[in-house]
Design a protein around this motif. Structure first.
Motif, PDB file in Angstrom:
ATOM      1  N   ARG A  51       0.820  -1.219   0.000  1.00 44.56           N
ATOM      2  CA  ARG A  51       0.000   0.000   0.000  1.00 44.56           C
ATOM      3  C   ARG A  51       0.848   1.261   0.000  1.00 44.56           C
ATOM      4  NH1 ARG A  51      -4.912   1.564   4.228  1.00 44.56           N
ATOM      5  NH2 ARG A  51      -6.413   2.243   2.671  1.00 44.56           N
ATOM      6  N   MET A  52       1.797   1.277  -0.958  1.00 42.23           N
ATOM      7  CA  MET A  52       2.681   2.438  -1.172  1.00 42.23           C
ATOM      8  C   MET A  52       3.467   2.800   0.089  1.00 42.23           C
ATOM      9  SD  MET A  52       0.589   4.876  -3.833  1.00 42.23           S
ATOM     10  CE  MET A  52      -1.056   4.755  -3.118  1.00 42.23           C
ATOM     11  N   PHE A  53       3.769   1.799   0.905  1.00 39.95           N
ATOM     12  CA  PHE A  53       4.559   2.008   2.120  1.00 39.95           C
ATOM     13  C   PHE A  53       3.935   3.048   3.043  1.00 39.95           C
ATOM     14  CE2 PHE A  53       7.626   0.636  -1.160  1.00 39.95           C
ATOM     15  CZ  PHE A  53       8.111  -0.529  -0.563  1.00 39.95           C
ATOM     16  N   ILE A  91      -2.252   4.301   7.980  1.00 42.12           N
ATOM     17  CA  ILE A  91      -2.016   3.722   9.302  1.00 42.12           C
ATOM     18  C   ILE A  91      -1.402   4.792  10.187  1.00 42.12           C
ATOM     19  CG2 ILE A  91      -0.754   1.941  10.588  1.00 42.12           C
ATOM     20  CD1 ILE A  91      -0.814   0.243   8.055  1.00 42.12           C
ATOM     21  N   ASP A  92      -2.043   5.067  11.297  1.00 38.50           N
ATOM     22  CA  ASP A  92      -1.591   6.123  12.195  1.00 38.50           C
ATOM     23  C   ASP A  92      -0.464   5.579  13.079  1.00 38.50           C
ATOM     24  OD1 ASP A  92      -1.339   8.479  13.584  1.00 38.50           O
ATOM     25  OD2 ASP A  92      -3.093   8.147  14.860  1.00 38.50           O
ATOM     26  N   GLU A  93       0.679   5.443  12.464  1.00 39.75           N
ATOM     27  CA  GLU A  93       1.831   4.881  13.164  1.00 39.75           C
ATOM     28  C   GLU A  93       3.091   5.408  12.481  1.00 39.75           C
ATOM     29  OE1 GLU A  93       3.647   0.430  14.080  1.00 39.75           O
ATOM     30  OE2 GLU A  93       1.515   0.675  13.676  1.00 39.75           O
ATOM     31  N   LYS A  94       4.124   5.669  13.252  1.00 43.34           N
ATOM     32  CA  LYS A  94       5.354   6.223  12.698  1.00 43.34           C
ATOM     33  C   LYS A  94       6.208   5.128  12.064  1.00 43.34           C
ATOM     34  CE  LYS A  94       5.746  10.185  15.850  1.00 43.34           C
ATOM     35  NZ  LYS A  94       6.593  10.851  16.874  1.00 43.34           N
ATOM     36  N   ASN A  95       6.931   5.533  11.028  1.00 42.88           N
ATOM     37  CA  ASN A  95       7.952   4.697  10.395  1.00 42.88           C
ATOM     38  C   ASN A  95       7.420   3.348   9.895  1.00 42.88           C
ATOM     39  OD1 ASN A  95       9.945   6.662  11.064  1.00 42.88           O
ATOM     40  ND2 ASN A  95      10.045   5.802  13.145  1.00 42.88           N
ATOM     41  N   VAL A  96       6.208   3.360   9.371  1.00 47.58           N
ATOM     42  CA  VAL A  96       5.646   2.119   8.837  1.00 47.58           C
ATOM     43  C   VAL A  96       6.493   1.607   7.676  1.00 47.58           C
ATOM     44  CG1 VAL A  96       3.682   1.123   7.591  1.00 47.58           C
ATOM     45  CG2 VAL A  96       3.284   2.560   9.583  1.00 47.58           C
ATOM     46  N   ASP A  97       6.958   2.525   6.825  1.00 49.18           N
ATOM     47  CA  ASP A  97       7.784   2.103   5.689  1.00 49.18           C
ATOM     48  C   ASP A  97       9.049   1.386   6.146  1.00 49.18           C
ATOM     49  OD1 ASP A  97       8.671   4.472   6.811  1.00 49.18           O
ATOM     50  OD2 ASP A  97       9.332   5.358   4.910  1.00 49.18           O
ATOM     51  N   LYS A 133      -6.061 -15.538   6.286  1.00 49.42           N
ATOM     52  CA  LYS A 133      -6.527 -14.162   6.095  1.00 49.42           C
ATOM     53  C   LYS A 133      -5.392 -13.277   5.605  1.00 49.42           C
ATOM     54  CE  LYS A 133      -8.282 -10.269   8.873  1.00 49.42           C
ATOM     55  NZ  LYS A 133      -8.792  -9.871  10.208  1.00 49.42           N
ATOM     56  N   SER A 134      -5.610 -12.602   4.465  1.00 50.88           N
ATOM     57  CA  SER A 134      -4.549 -11.756   3.914  1.00 50.88           C
ATOM     58  C   SER A 134      -4.965 -10.305   3.741  1.00 50.88           C
ATOM     59  CB  SER A 134      -4.081 -12.316   2.561  1.00 50.88           C
ATOM     60  OG  SER A 134      -5.075 -12.153   1.563  1.00 50.88           O
ATOM     61  N   PHE A 135      -6.208  -9.993   4.088  1.00 52.69           N
ATOM     62  CA  PHE A 135      -6.704  -8.617   3.977  1.00 52.69           C
ATOM     63  C   PHE A 135      -7.183  -8.159   5.338  1.00 52.69           C
ATOM     64  CE2 PHE A 135     -10.131  -5.519   2.856  1.00 52.69           C
ATOM     65  CZ  PHE A 135      -9.313  -4.573   2.249  1.00 52.69           C
ATOM     66  N   ASP A 136      -6.809  -6.929   5.710  1.00 48.73           N
ATOM     67  CA  ASP A 136      -7.098  -6.415   7.051  1.00 48.73           C
ATOM     68  C   ASP A 136      -8.564  -6.013   7.163  1.00 48.73           C
ATOM     69  OD1 ASP A 136      -6.898  -5.508   9.618  1.00 48.73           O
ATOM     70  OD2 ASP A 136      -5.920  -3.617   9.105  1.00 48.73           O
ATOM     71  N   TYR A 137      -9.371  -6.982   7.569  1.00 44.03           N
ATOM     72  CA  TYR A 137     -10.802  -6.782   7.770  1.00 44.03           C
ATOM     73  C   TYR A 137     -11.227  -7.728   8.867  1.00 44.03           C
ATOM     74  CZ  TYR A 137     -15.789  -6.244   6.622  1.00 44.03           C
ATOM     75  OH  TYR A 137     -17.120  -5.990   6.682  1.00 44.03           O
ATOM     76  N   HIS A 138     -12.354  -7.438   9.540  1.00 49.84           N
ATOM     77  CA  HIS A 138     -12.727  -8.250  10.699  1.00 49.84           C
ATOM     78  C   HIS A 138     -13.145  -9.668  10.311  1.00 49.84           C
ATOM     79  CE1 HIS A 138     -16.574  -6.127   9.601  1.00 49.84           C
ATOM     80  NE2 HIS A 138     -17.031  -7.362   9.697  1.00 49.84           N
ATOM     81  N   VAL A 171       1.336  -9.023  10.451  1.00 50.75           N
ATOM     82  CA  VAL A 171       1.960  -7.717  10.681  1.00 50.75           C
ATOM     83  C   VAL A 171       1.099  -6.665   9.995  1.00 50.75           C
ATOM     84  CG1 VAL A 171       4.312  -8.550  11.031  1.00 50.75           C
ATOM     85  CG2 VAL A 171       3.512  -8.119   8.713  1.00 50.75           C
ATOM     86  N   LYS A 172       0.686  -5.657  10.735  1.00 49.79           N
ATOM     87  CA  LYS A 172      -0.277  -4.683  10.227  1.00 49.79           C
ATOM     88  C   LYS A 172       0.415  -3.404   9.765  1.00 49.79           C
ATOM     89  CE  LYS A 172      -4.151  -6.497  12.915  1.00 49.79           C
ATOM     90  NZ  LYS A 172      -5.251  -6.208  13.849  1.00 49.79           N
ATOM     91  N   TYR A 173       1.205  -3.544   8.700  1.00 47.55           N
ATOM     92  CA  TYR A 173       1.883  -2.397   8.119  1.00 47.55           C
ATOM     93  C   TYR A 173       1.213  -1.945   6.821  1.00 47.55           C
ATOM     94  CZ  TYR A 173       5.507  -4.181  11.287  1.00 47.55           C
ATOM     95  OH  TYR A 173       6.192  -4.648  12.386  1.00 47.55           O
ATOM     96  N   SER A 174       0.136  -2.608   6.443  1.00 48.48           N
ATOM     97  CA  SER A 174      -0.590  -2.315   5.220  1.00 48.48           C
ATOM     98  C   SER A 174      -2.017  -2.793   5.431  1.00 48.48           C
ATOM     99  CB  SER A 174       0.077  -3.045   4.042  1.00 48.48           C
ATOM    100  OG  SER A 174      -0.739  -3.019   2.894  1.00 48.48           O
ATOM    101  N   ASP A 175      -2.865  -2.634   4.406  1.00 45.28           N
ATOM    102  CA  ASP A 175      -4.195  -3.236   4.507  1.00 45.28           C
ATOM    103  C   ASP A 175      -4.167  -4.701   4.060  1.00 45.28           C
ATOM    104  OD1 ASP A 175      -3.673  -2.492   1.891  1.00 45.28           O
ATOM    105  OD2 ASP A 175      -5.730  -1.887   1.441  1.00 45.28           O
TER     106      ASP A 175
END
Length: 339
Positions: free
Chosen positions: A107-109, A115-121, A293-298, A322-326
């Protein structure tokens, strides 16, 4: 039904409707969206329908009612779909000469801070470095994120007229040929690389099929919005169909055995998946465990895949939480013996 209470009679009617819907939805695996697009829309509900029918089986068994047979028979008819939905045991054969293939929609890093988190890339980079795949296929690659992904060989294709993002294949082994399929009227694409390991050559496709553009967390399903959603999704399904046909046609012209991996934007119950899986194994089905599961959904949606030539042996498959993308990264370990 004369022995059933009024409540149970109503429940059995609901059960019958859900069982019928599930049976009809199985057809989506075999019918092209270009032939009947609405049935592909129904295919998105198969995981829900499987679970609901399983719950009805449990309910009727606990009540010692023969009505459990209805959903049981339907699920037995579609047993192959159960194994696509859930894998019961992980295969663990970890060989030193395995080929480790990873697919990851980054998701373009996190370029736009979804994602409201620092340094995800940087965290994505550190994760990739830790797992050290031999072949890394990235969807939604963005070149402005200057991450030092060090691989001796790479092929990157950026669609500059579509938000300046694209796809990349990184390899520890020599790439002797590479190219892009250039999907028409789409920001999505498929690229390929012919990779040499020892004396063998394989073709690796990195695929990102047309997005359905569904955001369940934001969309409100009023009657008007539901109709617009249906039309939009059906158009996307038809685009996916044409893209899958293009990939198969391109693959047929190759002389090498191949691996197809990436974000299909569709599930394992779809015609598109069935088409791309022609003469291939789904690495998750062979060696994975759980829902995959490969997509971040409930709900456990599996829309990212690694499909390998039937002559390759899949020794292990993992989906990393790891939740660094959707999307969640997936990796297969493959016995690279093409003889």
């Amino acid at each position: 039904m004369q022995k059933l209470s009024l409540v149970d009679k109503l429940l059995f009617i609901v059960n019958s409707l859900l069982a019928t819907m599930l049976l009809i939805s199985f057809l989506s695996y075999y019918i092209s969206p270009n032939t009947f697009s609405f049935i592909s829309f129904i295919s998105l509900s198969i995981p829900f329908l499987i679970i609901l029918n399983l719950l009805f089986i449990i309910y009727w068994i606990l009540k010692l009612k023969k009505q459990f047979l209805l959903s049981t028979i339907i699920l037995l008819i579609g047993f192959q779909f159960i194994t696509k939905f859930y894998s019961f045991s992980e295969k663990k054969v970890l060989l030193t000469n395995d080929l480790k293939v990873m697919s990851y929609n980054v998701r373009m890093f996190n370029l736009y801070n979804w994602i409201d988190e620092k340094n995800v890339d940087q965290k994505i980079y550190d994760f990739i470095k830790e797992k050290s795949p031999d072949i890394l296929c990235i969807q939604e690659f963005h070149p402005s994120k200057e991450l030092d992904i060090k691989y001796p060989y790479q092929y990157v294709k950026i669609r500059t007229n579509h938000n300046n993002f694209g796809h990349a294949i990184f390899s520890k082994y020599k790439i002797i040929k590479s190219g892009s399929l250039d999907f028409s009227n789409s920001s999505n694409n498929a690229i390929f690389a012919d990779i040499v390991k020892d004396k063998d050559t394989i073709r690796v496709y990195n695929v990102h099929l047309e997005s359905l553009k569904i955001n369940p967390k934001e969309e409100t399903l009023t009657q008007e919005n539901s109709e617009k959603l249906r039309i939009r999704v059906e158009k996307a399904f038809k685009k996916q169909t044409n893209q899958a046909d293009l990939i198969l046609l391109h693959q047929e012209k190759a002389t090498y055995k191949s691996i197809i991996c990436g974000d299909f934007n569709n599930n394992a119950f779809s015609w598109v998946y069935n088409t791309l899986k022609t003469n291939k194994n789904d690495a998750f089905e062979v060696a994975g465990k759980g829902f995959g599961k490969s997509f971040d959904y409930h709900f456990p949606f599996r829309i990212d895949f690694i499909l390998t030539d039937k002559k390759f042996e899949v020794n292990n498959f993992k989906t990393y939480d790891v939740k660094y993308s959707d999307h969640y990264p997936i990796m297969a370990r493959i016995n690279f013996n093409t003889n």
